[in-house]
Design a protein around this motif. Structure first.
Motif, short mmCIF file in Angstrom:
data_model
loop_
_atom_site.label_atom_id
_atom_site.label_comp_id
_atom_site.label_asym_id
_atom_site.label_seq_id
_atom_site.Cartn_x
_atom_site.Cartn_y
_atom_site.Cartn_z
N ILE A 145 8.44 4.39 3.28
CA ILE A 145 8.88 5.54 4.07
C ILE A 145 8.03 5.73 5.31
CG2 ILE A 145 7.44 7.30 2.95
CD1 ILE A 145 9.92 9.13 2.98
N SER A 146 6.87 5.08 5.36
CA SER A 146 5.94 5.24 6.47
C SER A 146 5.27 3.91 6.76
CB SER A 146 4.87 6.29 6.12
OG SER A 146 3.81 6.30 7.08
N ALA A 147 4.78 3.76 7.98
CA ALA A 147 4.02 2.57 8.34
C ALA A 147 2.58 2.68 7.89
CB ALA A 147 4.08 2.34 9.85
N GLU A 148 2.18 3.86 7.45
CA GLU A 148 0.81 4.10 7.01
C GLU A 148 0.70 4.00 5.49
OE1 GLU A 148 -0.35 7.88 8.50
OE2 GLU A 148 -0.01 7.34 10.59
N HIS A 149 -0.49 3.66 5.04
CA HIS A 149 -0.82 3.58 3.61
C HIS A 149 0.13 2.63 2.87
CE1 HIS A 149 -3.17 4.84 0.23
NE2 HIS A 149 -2.11 5.19 -0.47
N VAL A 150 0.31 1.46 3.46
CA VAL A 150 1.07 0.38 2.81
C VAL A 150 0.05 -0.56 2.17
CG1 VAL A 150 2.60 -1.59 3.18
CG2 VAL A 150 3.00 0.56 4.41
N PRO A 151 0.18 -0.88 0.89
CA PRO A 151 -0.86 -1.67 0.22
C PRO A 151 -0.88 -3.13 0.67
CG PRO A 151 1.01 -1.36 -1.25
CD PRO A 151 1.27 -0.51 -0.03
N SER A 152 -2.07 -3.70 0.70
CA SER A 152 -2.22 -5.14 0.90
C SER A 152 -2.26 -5.79 -0.48
CB SER A 152 -3.53 -5.43 1.64
OG SER A 152 -4.64 -5.05 0.85
N ALA A 153 -2.25 -7.10 -0.52
CA ALA A 153 -2.30 -7.81 -1.80
C ALA A 153 -3.56 -7.46 -2.57
CB ALA A 153 -2.23 -9.32 -1.55
N GLU A 154 -4.65 -7.20 -1.86
CA GLU A 154 -5.92 -6.87 -2.50
C GLU A 154 -5.91 -5.48 -3.13
OE1 GLU A 154 -5.64 -8.13 0.56
OE2 GLU A 154 -6.25 -10.18 0.04
N ASP A 155 -5.00 -4.62 -2.67
CA ASP A 155 -4.92 -3.26 -3.20
C ASP A 155 -4.24 -3.21 -4.56
OD1 ASP A 155 -6.16 -1.91 -1.04
OD2 ASP A 155 -4.31 -2.04 0.11
N ILE A 156 -3.49 -4.25 -4.91
CA ILE A 156 -2.75 -4.26 -6.18
C ILE A 156 -3.58 -5.05 -7.20
CG2 ILE A 156 -0.56 -4.78 -7.30
CD1 ILE A 156 -0.39 -2.80 -4.95
N PRO A 157 -4.17 -4.39 -8.18
CA PRO A 157 -5.02 -5.10 -9.13
C PRO A 157 -4.21 -6.02 -10.04
CG PRO A 157 -4.67 -2.85 -9.85
CD PRO A 157 -4.06 -2.95 -8.49
N ASN A 158 -4.84 -7.11 -10.45
CA ASN A 158 -4.22 -8.00 -11.42
C ASN A 158 -4.08 -7.30 -12.77
OD1 ASN A 158 -4.14 -10.03 -9.52
ND2 ASN A 158 -5.91 -11.15 -10.33
N CYS A 159 -3.15 -7.79 -13.57
CA CYS A 159 -3.02 -7.32 -14.95
C CYS A 159 -4.30 -7.67 -15.70
CB CYS A 159 -1.81 -7.98 -15.60
SG CYS A 159 -1.58 -7.57 -17.35
N SER A 160 -4.60 -6.96 -16.76
CA SER A 160 -5.79 -7.25 -17.55
C SER A 160 -5.74 -8.64 -18.18
CB SER A 160 -5.98 -6.19 -18.63
OG SER A 160 -4.84 -6.09 -19.45
N CYS A 161 -4.53 -9.25 -18.25
CA CYS A 161 -4.41 -10.61 -18.77
C CYS A 161 -4.81 -11.64 -17.72
CB CYS A 161 -2.99 -10.88 -19.26
SG CYS A 161 -1.79 -11.15 -17.92
N GLY A 162 -5.00 -11.19 -16.46
CA GLY A 162 -5.38 -12.09 -15.37
C GLY A 162 -4.26 -12.42 -14.42
N ALA A 163 -3.01 -12.17 -14.81
CA ALA A 163 -1.86 -12.49 -13.95
C ALA A 163 -1.75 -11.47 -12.82
CB ALA A 163 -0.59 -12.51 -14.77
N LYS A 164 -1.17 -11.91 -11.71
CA LYS A 164 -0.94 -10.99 -10.59
C LYS A 164 0.15 -9.99 -10.97
CE LYS A 164 -2.32 -14.01 -6.79
NZ LYS A 164 -3.46 -13.13 -6.43
N ARG A 165 0.07 -8.83 -10.36
CA ARG A 165 1.15 -7.86 -10.52
C ARG A 165 2.12 -7.99 -9.36
NH1 ARG A 165 -2.85 -4.11 -12.85
NH2 ARG A 165 -2.15 -3.53 -14.95
N ILE A 166 3.39 -7.75 -9.65
CA ILE A 166 4.44 -7.81 -8.63
C ILE A 166 5.19 -6.49 -8.60
CG2 ILE A 166 4.76 -10.31 -8.74
CD1 ILE A 166 7.10 -9.81 -10.66
N PHE A 167 5.81 -6.21 -7.46
CA PHE A 167 6.61 -5.00 -7.33
C PHE A 167 7.82 -5.08 -8.26
CE2 PHE A 167 10.38 -3.08 -5.27
CZ PHE A 167 10.02 -1.74 -5.40
N GLU A 168 8.15 -3.95 -8.91
CA GLU A 168 9.32 -3.93 -9.78
C GLU A 168 10.32 -2.86 -9.37
OE1 GLU A 168 10.63 -4.32 -14.43
OE2 GLU A 168 8.67 -4.91 -13.72
N PHE A 169 9.88 -1.63 -9.16
CA PHE A 169 10.82 -0.61 -8.71
C PHE A 169 10.07 0.49 -7.99
CE2 PHE A 169 9.66 0.91 -12.97
CZ PHE A 169 9.45 2.27 -12.78
N GLN A 170 10.82 1.33 -7.27
CA GLN A 170 10.22 2.47 -6.60
C GLN A 170 11.03 3.72 -6.88
OE1 GLN A 170 11.52 0.72 -2.48
NE2 GLN A 170 10.75 2.78 -2.07
N ILE A 171 10.33 4.84 -6.84
CA ILE A 171 10.94 6.15 -7.08
C ILE A 171 11.06 6.87 -5.75
CG2 ILE A 171 10.69 8.35 -8.28
CD1 ILE A 171 9.06 6.75 -10.39
#
Length: 358
Positions: free
Chosen positions: A278-304
Motif C-alpha cells: 500500500i506504500s513505498a515505505e516500510h517494504v521488507p528486504s529479504a534480510e527482514d524475513i527470518p528463516n523458519c526454525s527448520c532453516g528453510a527460507k520463508r516465502i510470502f503466502e497471503f496478505q490481509i
C-alpha cells in the motif's frame, strides 16, 4: 487454495451457519473461536499474549491452505491472532501479531481419510474439547477452572473475570447441566463476529484506461475519507494527503487500482509471489524475513487488506488496531514442525506512510 499460482485468490466474508465452520469441515473463517486443525497440542497461552498489555490476543482469522505436492500438508491451516487495542500496536510494528501453521497428512489419527459429510448433528465430532479443556471465552487451551463450581474452564484469570461478569455469576453453583453447558445466548464481547472466508479467483480486465492525475487524486481523497480507509487517515488535512500522494503515488495508485476491481476483498492469497504493498515505505528486504526454525527460507503466502478493519470493533471502542496491509510469510518447505504442534510463522505489518501524524 492452490499452493502457488500466477493468479491471485481473493477472500471475502460471508455469514454462515456456525456449525458449518467447525474443525471437521476445514474452514477458512474470520472471528469466533478458532476451528483448530490438530485438536491436541494447541498453542500455549503464553504464546498468544499481548507483549504490551499482557492480555490474551484475539483470534482474527484462519486460512485453509493445503499444498498438493507435500504429503504432510494435505490438510494445512494458518491461524492469525492479534491484540485489537490500537495502543498496543505502534506503526509498522508486528510485535503483537502472531501466526501459527498446522498441517496433517490425509491419513491421520484425527480426521477421516474421506471428505467430511455435512451434517449438523455430527459437526462437533471430532472436536478439540474432546482432547483438552478449552476456554469458555476464547476457545484456546485452558488451564484454570472456576474455583467455586469447577465446571467451566478458562485460559487465564482475565477471561475468567470476564465470564463471571457477563455470564457465570448467574449460574455458578447451580445444577451441573446448567452451570457447565455453553449456552447459545452466552454473552461474549471478546470474540469478533464470525464469518466464513470465501475464496474467488481474481479476474483482471484485459485493458484499463489510464486516468488523469486529477481523477486519481480525487479518488484517493474519497477513499481516505471512507470507512474502508485506515482510520487515522480519514480526517487528515488535504495538504497532508497531497504530500503522501506525491511520495507514494506509484505504490498507492497500484494498490488502489487493483483493489477497486473487488473493493470488498479482505485477503489476497498468492503463495511464492509478491504482496501488493500500500506504500513505498516500510517494504521488507529479504534480510527482514527470518528463516523458519527448520532453516528453510520463508516465502510470502497471503496478505490481509485494510477492508478487514471494518469488521473489527469491540464494545464500541474506537481505539482499535489499524494497518495498511499485513503480509504473512511461511516456511517454503512447510516443514513437519507444523504437524505435531503449531509452528510459529512470520507477519509483516505495513502502515500507509511514515509521514503521517501519529
Amino acid at each position: 487454495m492452490a499452493s502457488a499460482s500466477v493468479s491471485v485468490e481473493l477472500g471475502f466474508l460471508e455469514k454462515r451457519t456456525p456449525w458449518k465452520l467447525q474443525s471437521k469441515f476445514f474452514p477458512s473463517k474470520f472471528g469466533g473461536t478458532p476451528a483448530w486443525l490438530r485438536l491436541n497440542n494447541l498453542p500455549n497461552r503464553s504464546d498468544i499474549l499481548c507483549k504490551t498489555c499482557n492480555k490474551p490476543l484475539s483470534f482474527i482469522l484462519q486460512v485453509y491452505a493445503p499444498i498438493q505436492d507435500i504429503e504432510s500438508a494435505f490438510h494445512r491451516t494458518l491461524f492469525l491472532f492479534a491484540c485489537v487495542n490500537g495502543k498496543c500496536n505502534p506503526r509498522n510494528n508486528n510485535t503483537n501479531f502472531v501466526v501459527f501453521r498446522n498441517q496433517l497428512p490425509r491419513k491421520n489419527e484425527i480426521y477421516s481419510f474421506e471428505p467430511p459429510v455435512y451434517n449438523e448433528k455430527l459437526s462437533l465430532d471430532p472436536s478439540a474439547s474432546k482432547y483438552q479443556p478449552l476456554c469458555a471465552i476464547c476457545g484456546c487451551a485452558a488451564s484454570l477452572k472456576c474455583s467455586k463450581c469447577s465446571e467451566v474452564d478458562y485460559c487465564c484469570e482475565d477471561h475468567q473475570d470476564l465470564d463471571w461478569k457477563w455470564n457465570h455469576k448467574n449460574v455458578c453453583g447451580k445444577e451441573s447441566s446448567e452451570c457447565g453447558t455453553k449456552k447459545k445466548n452466552m454473552v461474549n464481547k471478546f470474540l469478533l463476529p464470525e464469518y466464513e472466508l470465501c475464496i474467488e479467483t481474481e479476474e483482471l480486465p484485459s485493458t484499463t484506461p489510464e486516468k488523469s492525475d486529477t481523477d486519481k487524486m480525487e479518488e484517493y481523497r474519497q477513499f481516505m475519507k471512507s470507512v474502508k480507509a485506515p482510520k487515522e487517515m480519514q480526517d487528515m488535512p488535504l495538504d497532508d494527503l497531497d504530500i503522501i500522494m506525491k511520495e507514494n503515488d506509484k505504490a498507492f495508485n497500484k494498490f488502489q487500482k487493483r483493489i477497486k476491481l473487488e473493493p470488498e476483498q479482505v485477503l489476497r492469497y498468492q503463495r511464492e509471489e509478491t504482496p501488493l504493498w500500500i506504500s513505498a515505505e516500510h517494504v521488507p528486504s529479504a534480510e527482514d524475513i527470518p528463516n523458519c526454525s527448520c532453516g528453510a527460507k520463508r516465502i510470502f503466502e497471503f496478505q490481509i487488506m485494510p477492508q478487514l478493519l471494518s469488521y473489527i470493533s469491540l464494545d464500541g471502542n474506537e481505539d482499535t488496531v489499524d494497518w495498511g496491509t499485513l503480509a504473512v510469510y511461511t516456511c517454503s518447505k512447510s516443514c513437519e514442525q507444523g504437524i505435531e504442534s503449531y509452528a510459529r510463522e512470520f507477519i509483516w505489518k505495513q502502515d500507509v506512510s511514515d509521514n503521517q501524524q501519529q
